[in-house]
Design an enzyme around this catalytic site. Structure first.
Site, short mmCIF file in Angstrom:
data_model
loop_
_atom_site.label_atom_id
_atom_site.label_comp_id
_atom_site.label_asym_id
_atom_site.label_seq_id
_atom_site.Cartn_x
_atom_site.Cartn_y
_atom_site.Cartn_z
N HIS A 199 1.19 31.61 19.77
CA HIS A 199 0.34 32.78 20.03
C HIS A 199 1.16 33.93 20.60
O HIS A 199 2.33 33.76 20.97
CB HIS A 199 -0.81 32.43 20.98
CG HIS A 199 -0.39 31.92 22.32
ND1 HIS A 199 0.04 32.74 23.34
CD2 HIS A 199 -0.33 30.65 22.82
CE1 HIS A 199 0.33 32.02 24.41
NE2 HIS A 199 0.12 30.75 24.12
N CYS A 215 2.86 25.96 25.21
CA CYS A 215 2.67 26.69 23.96
C CYS A 215 3.92 27.48 23.59
O CYS A 215 4.81 27.69 24.41
CB CYS A 215 1.48 27.65 24.09
SG CYS A 215 -0.13 26.84 24.04
#
Length: 315
Positions: A199, A215
């Site tokens: 992301h 992440c």
């Protein structure tokens, strides 16, 4: 009765004045909530976002205290000093503007920047796209038909919250807006033991460092490009340090976990490729198990037991 009232009073004080306020980790699926503002409060704010703030302020020479994840007095003074030096309002409140300024200050000292590797890559790759994330080098490499097509700087999981190592698939794409806690775009990975994805970020100073909760973060400009290149089903391989994995159970179709991932890797080493070593005992692994058991004369039950582990040199 008096003892009970005193106990209740102490418990209420413990809850109200506790210095700990845990923030949601950045690998908690995705959300559309705006990034929280950090400021000096009572009880003290606590969380991974404060940890990142202290790390970036220390890197720039404004913070010399212990990185303890608490927004304490030393952190407050460091923020105000940075704001003053950056010609921002020295309020001690950390807003999106402060995160952006921190990122600009950090990357003015490095060669890391968004879009630096996209010259001549205006069109989508024409072949089958796959992704390699190198957590050692903090780089994300895009391949087209197994040929290197583009490369991006990324942030990966910090030491205490490492990025998952293995081979996964993108299983969801969400076009988020840049005021969410994750910046722009979200591509969820098929990691069976947690919610991880690729992301964007509103903390550009984290790019190039091990600073996330697991992440893979990208500059918002870069992640928008990657988002347009990939689809659900795109393979994402993440390489890096991984704690040793053991298999302590019989594995069956439907099982998920790191032990299944290790089992799939051993199958591939033995010449039986399950297509994707994603830690999920799904259809591809069932097909390979059926083939292996047929060749070696085992019962056609798709169960990975001690005999299979012995054959694959797992135990």
């Amino acid at each position: 009765m008096k003892v009970r009232l005193i106990t209740l009073y102490l418990l209420l004080n413990l809850i109200i004045f506790s210095p700990v306020l845990i923030s949601a980790p950045d690998n908690y699926f995705y959300n559309r909530h705006q990034e929280r503002e950090l400021s000096l409060q009572s009880p003290l704010l606590y969380g991974s976002d404060v940890w990142e703030l202290q790390r970036e302020l220390r890197q720039l020479g404004f913070y010399r205290g212990k990185i303890n994840s608490y927004y304490d007095w030393k952190t407050y003074l460091a923020v105000r000093n940075f704001q003053y030096a950056s010609k921002l309002s020295d309020t001690g409140v950390v807003t999106a503007e402060v995160w952006l300024s921190l990122g600009q200050a950090i990357h003015s000292q490095t060669s890391i920047s968004a879009g630096s590797n996209l010259r001549g890559k205006e069109s989508n790759p024409q072949g089958i796209v796959s992704i390699l994330v190198n957590t050692y080098e903090k780089r994300l490499i895009v391949y087209s038909d197994d040929k290197k097509y583009a490369e991006f700087p990324v942030a990966v999981g910090k030491y205490s919250t490492k990025s998952p190592v293995g081979e996964f698939k993108i299983i969801e794409k969400v076009d988020m807006w840049d005021k969410s806690a994750f910046g722009d775009k979200w591509m969820r990975l098929s990691v069976p033991w947690g919610n991880y994805g690729i992301h964007g970020t509103n903390k550009p100073g984290s790019i190039g460092y091990a600073s996330s909760n697991g992440c893979i973060r990208m500059f918002n400009k870069d992640v928008a490009v990657l988002y347009s290149w990939v689809k659900v089903g795109t393979i994402v391989k993440i390489v890096g340090y991984r704690e040793p994995i053991t298999i302590d159970r019989i594995l069956k179709p439907g099982h998920k976990g790191k032990d299944v991932l290790l089992f799939q890797e051993k199958l591939r080493e033995f010449g039986f490729d399950p297509n994707c070593t994603d830690g999920r005992f799904g259809e591809d692994t069932k097909i390979i198990m059926r083939e292996l058991k047929y060749i070696y004369g085992f019962n056609d039950d798709l169960i990975a037991d001690e005999n299979i582990f012995y054959l694959l040199n797992i135990k």
